[in-house]
Design an enzyme around this catalytic site. Structure first.
Site, PDB file in Angstrom:
ATOM      1  CB  CYS A  45       4.492  -1.078   2.005  1.00 40.87           C
ATOM      2  SG  CYS A  45       3.067  -1.471   2.951  1.00 40.87           S
ATOM      3  CB  CYS A  75      -0.994  -0.146   0.988  1.00 36.68           C
ATOM      4  SG  CYS A  75      -0.003   0.187   2.808  1.00 36.68           S
TER       5      CYS A  75
END
Lengths: 79, 316
Positions: A13, A10
């Site tokens: 990250c 996402c």
């Protein structure tokens, strides 16, 4: 040196991965930044993502993300 | 003071007449925007400090081997203060189950976390008053506790993907201790980060309230989803389930729907359905849940949220 960024993929990250890469560049060290998105592999280290693993050691996990200075310090600890 | 400030901008600085609608609307808009953004800043900061004491690892330890019901209640409350990134839902689920957190308790946590949070509560408080905010928070917790409790009672562990039970978590238990100054630093950072993501939605919502107020013909939606229609609530829930948005993003829509004359219960049920359930989330959860459990989860959520909507409409 072996650096792993843990995260299924996402925005957070992704930011973590960028932070790690920038830190490596600014520190001027030889290191491979690897992105781990396989759940089973992530779970070996931590439950909350994003995570930062340096030389097999979990250095950060979850929110909030560390800032660039903190990431550099975390990497240097293992250097 | 804020009122005086926004009047100053509207009437003195911009030289607008006191009577026309536009000036009134602008005055209201400036006042509300500043009020809600201030409120958000203060509350998010406080919650962020509290949040730094509840990393997921700690929450997991607290909930591990808890009895059901008590565990569900605790989990719903911890869902408010435990920070986790939406894409962490799967590792978190696995980590909880592996640590012996009962399945139903894990669900209570996963349900409450995106639905009941400080941003939702502050925005509802600022726009509709503290009563609505308190009711939303209370019923949101009830939905999380109730749905989790039912899932726990149904004993659906067999519909969790087998590999979940085989994973052994590694060194993830490391506690990253923080000094208080670091917590404050984090809170400051987190507050700025959240504000950066929500300010536009806040202004949009207030704009809808300030400028469209009174102009919107209460026709179409009210005819089909107004108070008179007994199916308004399930309709709102059915519309809200596949949609995905965080609490801030759905607020402008919530405001618009209210202005259109939908009743509070219907609108809040819609808001819960949007924040708690979404297609992307189901796709993520499919990695750990087999289809029947996923279906049971969605079904129970729809039923409890619909029930809450009806109760709201009946008491408000």
């Amino acid at each position: 040196m072996d650096i792993k960024v843990l995260g299924p993929g996402c925005a957070n990250c992704h930011t973590m991965e960028q932070l790690a890469k920038t830190a490596v560049k600014e520190l001027g060290i030889e290191a491979e930044v690897e992105k781990i998105s396989e759940i089973q592999e992530i779970m070996k280290y931590a439950m909350s993502t994003p995570g930062l693993v340096v030389n097999g050691k979990l250095k950060h996990s979850g929110k909030p993300l560390p800032n660039i200075e903190k990431v550099k310090a975390l990497i240097k600890e293992e250097a | 003071m804020l009122k005086a400030f926004s009047s100053y901008i509207t009437y003195d600085l911009l030289g607008l007449d006191r009577t026309p609608r536009l000036a009134d609307a602008l005055n209201f808009f400036i006042y509300d925007t500043i009020k809600i953004l201030l409120l958000l800043t203060v509350i998010i900061f406080i919650v962020s400090v509290i949040r730094s004491y509840f990393p997921p690892e700690r929450t997991k330890r607290i909930l591990s081997h808890k009895r059901e019901f008590i565990g569900n209640i605790l989990a719903a409350f911890l869902g408010i203060v435990t920070p986790f990134c939406s894409c962490s839902a799967v590792p978190l689920f696995i980590g909880f189950v592996e640590a012996g957190v009962p399945l139903g308790v894990t669900f209570s946590f996963l349900i409450s976390s995106p639905m009941v949070n400080e941003v939702a509560v502050v925005l509802l408080w600022g726009l509709f008053g503290w009563k609505i905010a308190a009711i939303y928070m209370g019923t949101g917790l009830l939905v999380a506790i109730g749905a989790g409790f039912i899932i726990g009672k149904l004993k659906l562990e067999k519909w969790v993907e087998e590999y979940v039970y085989q994973i052994k978590t590694g060194q993830g238990q490391v506690a990253f201790s923080q000094r208080f100054s670091e917590r404050l630093q984090y809170a400051k950072w987190n507050t700025a980060d959240i504000l950066k993501r929500v300010w536009l939605f806040v202004i949009l919502a207030i704009g809808i309230g300030g400028f469209i107020h009174g102009y919107v013909p209460q026709d179409f939606l009210v005819r089909y989803a107004g108070n008179g229609n007994p199916f308004a609530v399930p309709l709102a829930v059915a519309l809200g389930v596949p949609l995905y948005s965080n609490a801030a993003g759905v607020i402008p829509i919530v405001y618009a729907l209210m202005e259109k004359g939908l009743s509070m219960g219907t609108v809040l049920a819609f808001m819960m359905a949007v924040t708690a359930l979404s297609l992307p989330e189901m796709i993520i959860l499919r990695k750990v849940l087999k289809i029947p459990l996923l279906a049971v989860f969605v079904g129970i959520m729809c039923v409890t949220i619909t029930a809450v909507g009806y109760i709201f409409n009946a008491i408000l």
